[in-house]
Each structure stands twice: as structure tokens, then as C-alpha cells.
Enzyme design. Structure first.
Site, mmCIF file in Angstrom:
data_model
loop_
_atom_site.group_PDB
_atom_site.id
_atom_site.type_symbol
_atom_site.label_atom_id
_atom_site.label_comp_id
_atom_site.label_asym_id
_atom_site.label_seq_id
_atom_site.Cartn_x
_atom_site.Cartn_y
_atom_site.Cartn_z
ATOM 1 C CG ASP A 112 -3.475 -0.211 -7.434
ATOM 2 O OD1 ASP A 112 -4.156 -1.040 -6.803
ATOM 3 O OD2 ASP A 112 -2.544 0.440 -6.934
ATOM 4 C CE LYS A 165 -1.005 0.682 -3.705
ATOM 5 N NZ LYS A 165 -2.271 0.994 -4.369
ATOM 6 C CB SER A 179 -0.947 -0.006 1.200
ATOM 7 O OG SER A 179 -0.230 0.083 2.399
#
Length: 120
Positions: free
Chosen positions: A103, A67, A63
Site C-alpha cells: 500500500d 491487514k 483487506s
């Protein structure tokens, strides 16, 4: 039941919570999968890369703000991760750290059927 065949999946975060832990471990238990999901506080991405190579987890979710910071410590970055310099999923294969950016896929799928008149 945790045993010598249990596979570990970690969530590396600067502020870990139990949210993912509760959801994933519930699913693993429900479907009798021999996995455990563990949140872990990580501040130093270089040390995180050592941890991955030493403990050989089944996978790692990453997270923010890690990242972007862990990018330079992966051995192989898939195309989308390379372009964005952002990694949210890590796998260890043949003692090499592979970084992925899922993502983009998730975001794209979430808006694919929406119709926009304007976009900011």
C-alpha cells in the site's frame, strides 16, 4: 482451463466482493495465464494462516480489518510491514508466511507528481 497446474490467488476479506475476481480472472484469461483469483470471507486471521500453510496459494491479498490482525501470524514481515504492522500481500516461501505492505508503494506512486500547498 483449470487443471493440476493452476495456481490460486486468494483475496481475504471480511466482506468479499467480486470486483477483484472479475478484473484479475479476465486478465488471466486474456493472457492465457494458468491462475485463478478467488475472494474468500475470512474472520479469523489465525485460521487464515493455517489455510495458507496447508493450501499453499500462489499469493494472498488482504483487506481491512485483516491487514492489521494477520500481522502477528506471519513468520517474516518485510520492513514496511513491520513498521506499519499492516500487511496486504502474503506469499508462502519454504513453508513460511511472508507479509508485505505494498500500500505504501502504491500510495507514494499515486502522489509523487502532485504538488501540494498544504497537507492536512
Amino acid at each position: 482451463m483449470i487443471n493440476n497446474k493452476t495456481r490460486y490467488i486468494y483475496s481475504f476479506s471480511s466482506k468479499p466482493s467480486n470486483f477483484g475476481c472479475i478484473i484479475y480472472n479476465y486478465i488471466f484469461d486474456k493472457y492465457k495465464l494458468n491462475y485463478i483469483y478467488l475472494p474468500m470471507k475470512v474472520i479469523n486471521p489465525k485460521l487464515a494462516s493455517y489455510f495458507i500453510k496447508y493450501f499453499n496459494p500462489h499469493g494472498v491479498s488482504i483487506s481491512m480489518p485483516l491487514k492489521n490482525k494477520i500481522f502477528k501470524y506471519v513468520d517474516v514481515a518485510e520492513k514496511k510491514a513491520f513498521k506499519t504492522k499492516s500487511i496486504n500481500t502474503i506469499l508462502l516461501k519454504n513453508n513460511k508466511i511472508y507479509g508485505y505492505n505494498t500500500d505504501i508503494f502504491g500510495f507514494s506512486k499515486s502522489i509523487e507528481n502532485l504538488k501540494f500547498k498544504t497537507v492536512a
